[in-house]
Design a protein around this motif. Structure first.
Motif, mmCIF file in Angstrom:
data_model
loop_
_atom_site.group_PDB
_atom_site.id
_atom_site.type_symbol
_atom_site.label_atom_id
_atom_site.label_comp_id
_atom_site.label_asym_id
_atom_site.label_seq_id
_atom_site.Cartn_x
_atom_site.Cartn_y
_atom_site.Cartn_z
ATOM 1 N N ALA A 1 8.784 3.991 6.535
ATOM 2 C CA ALA A 1 9.851 4.294 7.484
ATOM 3 C C ALA A 1 11.177 4.524 6.770
ATOM 4 C CB ALA A 1 9.986 3.157 8.502
ATOM 5 N N ARG A 2 11.494 3.671 5.799
ATOM 6 C CA ARG A 2 12.747 3.836 5.055
ATOM 7 C C ARG A 2 12.713 5.087 4.182
ATOM 8 N NH1 ARG A 2 16.936 3.072 5.660
ATOM 9 N NH2 ARG A 2 17.761 1.976 3.845
ATOM 10 N N GLU A 3 11.547 5.375 3.598
ATOM 11 C CA GLU A 3 11.410 6.569 2.757
ATOM 12 C C GLU A 3 11.616 7.839 3.583
ATOM 13 O OE1 GLU A 3 10.884 8.967 -0.506
ATOM 14 O OE2 GLU A 3 11.157 6.790 -0.445
ATOM 15 N N GLU A 4 11.225 7.792 4.857
ATOM 16 C CA GLU A 4 11.384 8.954 5.742
ATOM 17 C C GLU A 4 12.773 9.007 6.363
ATOM 18 O OE1 GLU A 4 9.312 11.467 6.136
ATOM 19 O OE2 GLU A 4 7.963 10.541 4.660
ATOM 20 N N GLY A 5 13.655 8.116 5.957
ATOM 21 C CA GLY A 5 15.039 8.178 6.416
ATOM 22 C C GLY A 5 15.354 7.405 7.674
ATOM 23 N N VAL A 6 14.422 6.568 8.155
ATOM 24 C CA VAL A 6 14.709 5.758 9.347
ATOM 25 C C VAL A 6 15.769 4.716 8.976
ATOM 26 C CG1 VAL A 6 13.757 4.194 11.079
ATOM 27 C CG2 VAL A 6 12.360 6.081 10.187
ATOM 28 N N PRO A 7 16.860 4.618 9.737
ATOM 29 C CA PRO A 7 17.913 3.645 9.417
ATOM 30 C C PRO A 7 17.373 2.219 9.339
ATOM 31 C CG PRO A 7 18.674 5.187 11.096
ATOM 32 C CD PRO A 7 17.202 5.431 10.927
ATOM 33 N N LEU A 8 17.969 1.441 8.449
ATOM 34 C CA LEU A 8 17.517 0.069 8.241
ATOM 35 C C LEU A 8 17.513 -0.727 9.537
ATOM 36 C CD1 LEU A 8 16.740 -2.269 6.326
ATOM 37 C CD2 LEU A 8 19.198 -2.705 6.029
ATOM 38 N N LEU B 1 -0.241 -3.766 5.359
ATOM 39 C CA LEU B 1 0.056 -2.606 6.200
ATOM 40 C C LEU B 1 1.441 -2.727 6.822
ATOM 41 C CD1 LEU B 1 -3.446 -2.221 7.839
ATOM 42 C CD2 LEU B 1 -2.283 -0.468 6.509
ATOM 43 N N ARG B 2 1.881 -3.929 7.092
ATOM 44 C CA ARG B 2 3.235 -4.147 7.634
ATOM 45 C C ARG B 2 4.277 -3.767 6.578
ATOM 46 N NH1 ARG B 2 5.986 -6.627 11.760
ATOM 47 N NH2 ARG B 2 7.629 -8.121 11.244
ATOM 48 N N HIS B 3 4.033 -4.146 5.343
ATOM 49 C CA HIS B 3 4.927 -3.759 4.257
ATOM 50 C C HIS B 3 4.931 -2.241 4.089
ATOM 51 C CE1 HIS B 3 6.129 -7.538 2.032
ATOM 52 N NE2 HIS B 3 5.345 -8.003 2.988
ATOM 53 N N ALA B 4 3.746 -1.641 4.160
ATOM 54 C CA ALA B 4 3.643 -0.193 4.004
ATOM 55 C C ALA B 4 4.405 0.531 5.113
ATOM 56 C CB ALA B 4 2.172 0.227 4.013
ATOM 57 N N ASP C 1 10.035 0.357 -1.794
ATOM 58 C CA ASP C 1 10.619 1.458 -2.570
ATOM 59 C C ASP C 1 12.138 1.338 -2.655
ATOM 60 O OD1 ASP C 1 9.833 3.699 -4.084
ATOM 61 O OD2 ASP C 1 10.559 5.068 -2.556
ATOM 62 N N ARG C 2 12.675 0.166 -2.326
ATOM 63 C CA ARG C 2 14.129 0.032 -2.248
ATOM 64 C C ARG C 2 14.802 0.148 -3.607
ATOM 65 N NH1 ARG C 2 11.580 -4.630 -1.844
ATOM 66 N NH2 ARG C 2 12.213 -6.482 -3.044
ATOM 67 N N LEU D 1 0.847 -1.194 0.000
ATOM 68 C CA LEU D 1 0.000 0.000 0.000
ATOM 69 C C LEU D 1 0.880 1.242 0.000
ATOM 70 C CD1 LEU D 1 -2.551 -1.099 2.751
ATOM 71 C CD2 LEU D 1 -3.148 -0.660 0.365
ATOM 72 N N THR D 2 0.461 2.270 -0.720
ATOM 73 C CA THR D 2 1.164 3.546 -0.677
ATOM 74 C C THR D 2 0.756 4.291 0.584
ATOM 75 O OG1 THR D 2 -0.582 4.772 -1.825
ATOM 76 C CG2 THR D 2 1.072 3.641 -3.202
ATOM 77 N N PRO D 3 1.526 5.299 1.005
ATOM 78 C CA PRO D 3 1.112 6.090 2.170
ATOM 79 C C PRO D 3 -0.287 6.698 1.998
ATOM 80 C CG PRO D 3 3.405 6.523 1.676
ATOM 81 C CD PRO D 3 2.885 5.667 0.553
ATOM 82 N N ALA D 4 -0.600 7.150 0.791
ATOM 83 C CA ALA D 4 -1.925 7.736 0.548
ATOM 84 C C ALA D 4 -3.020 6.686 0.715
ATOM 85 C CB ALA D 4 -1.980 8.339 -0.856
#
Length: 322
Positions: free
Chosen positions: A272-279, A264-267, A300-301, A132-135
């Motif tokens: 989180a990664r898109e917002e810059g949260v470290p892996l 939702l878990r995938h989203a 989005d990797r 799912l996308t954030p939207a």
């Protein structure tokens, strides 16, 4: 099948030796109730396949397991009508391999026949889960927020935990009232994660408010299941699957019938990664032992906007202009 373990006191009458062994194997492992049930079904299916062919499971070879795997690959999934996915066949064989490892330890068999079998290749870089996308996550939450009726507050709380924390559906339905608390200034939730590991996560303000509203909507409870039906029984994972798909359809999300709580878990991981949260922080939050699993969840990797070449080139440009 010959007796492999002595019949335990209190064992239900009529339980076969194979069932006793399976229950002993499951009791020896830290597994969620859902995984335990899945493994039990997988072993039962293998034993039934052997029985149909008058084959002794204790004398099975890798050739027998190969034949079983090819048979599984030709079986249609009752939900989709398509052949079982490679990941599903691999999971079934993985459970069966663990069962045989247990038999080896009991010295009931000399070797594990699954170990030498030809298992389906499953790429660690691929997941069949529909993301799912954030939207779309926002639209799903909005659909839950627009619901009315006695179950609406429960639905909003369940969705908040899935979307804001990325919990597994089994972790959500397994929560008890006493699992919700506070630690060092954070509202938190404790639960048993995959592999029986105790875990804790911080509640977002939205998730905390949704839980408080849900708990305040009924009679005070100090123990027992957190999420319950109108009759007081613990909700099950199937109800959450239906909820996700119904709300997605109401929100106009494409492919609603193929979504699941895991979407939702995938989203969560992707956002989180898109917002810059470290892996490593995302990995810890999701309870993954292997960072490669976390990367597979990040839809989005492969986005070229995130190619580290741009970061290296920007750094070089800054050095040359200094």
């Amino acid at each position: 099948m010959t007796s492999l373990v002595p019949r335990q006191a209190g064992t239900p009458a009529g339980r076969t030796d194979a069932e006793q062994v399976t229950e002993a194997w499951l009791a020896n492992r830290r597994l969620s109730p859902h995984t335990r049930d899945a493994y039990r079904r997988d072993v039962a299916a293998w034993l039934a396949w052997c029985a149909d062919r008058r084959a002794d499971p204790l004398r099975a070879t890798f050739l027998d397991v190969n034949a079983y795997a090819r048979a599984l690959e030709s079986v249609a999934d009752p939900r989709s009508g398509r052949p079982l996915a490679a990941t599903t066949v691999a999971r079934k064989l993985s459970g069966l391999s663990s069962w045989y490892d247990f038999l080896v330890k009991l010295r009931a068999v000399d070797a594990n026949p699954v170990a030498g079998a030809d298992r389906p290749y499953v790429s660690r870089d691929h997941s069949a889960t529909v993301g799912l996308t954030p939207a779309e996550v926002d639209a799903l939450l909005a659909a839950a927020g627009a619901e009315r009726g006695p179950a609406a507050v429960r639905h909003r709380a369940v969705l908040a935990l899935l979307a804001d924390l990325g919990l597994r559906v089994g972790e959500v339905v397994g929560l008890d009232v006493t699992d919700v608390g506070a630690e060092r200034g954070h509202r938190s939730v404790r639960f048993v994660g995959k592999g029986g590991r105790p875990r804790r996560r911080a509640l977002t303000p939205a998730a905390s408010a949704a839980l408080d509203a849900y708990l305040a909507s009924g009679p005070p409870r100090t123990s027992g299941p957190l999420f319950v039906t109108g009759t007081g029984a613990r909700i099950d994972r199937h109800a959450v699957f239906r909820l996700i798909r119904r709300l997605a359809e109401q929100a106009g999300i494409a492919g609603a019938e193929r979504l699941s709580p895991h979407s939702l878990r995938h989203a969560f991981a992707t956002a989180a990664r898109e917002e810059g949260v470290p892996l490593e922080d995302v990995q810890d939050a999701m309870g993954h032992a292997d960072p490669r699993t976390t990367r597979r969840y990040d839809r989005d990797r492969h986005n070229l906007d995130r190619d580290p070449a741009y970061t290296i080139a920007a750094a070089r440009a800054r050095r040359s202009s200094a």
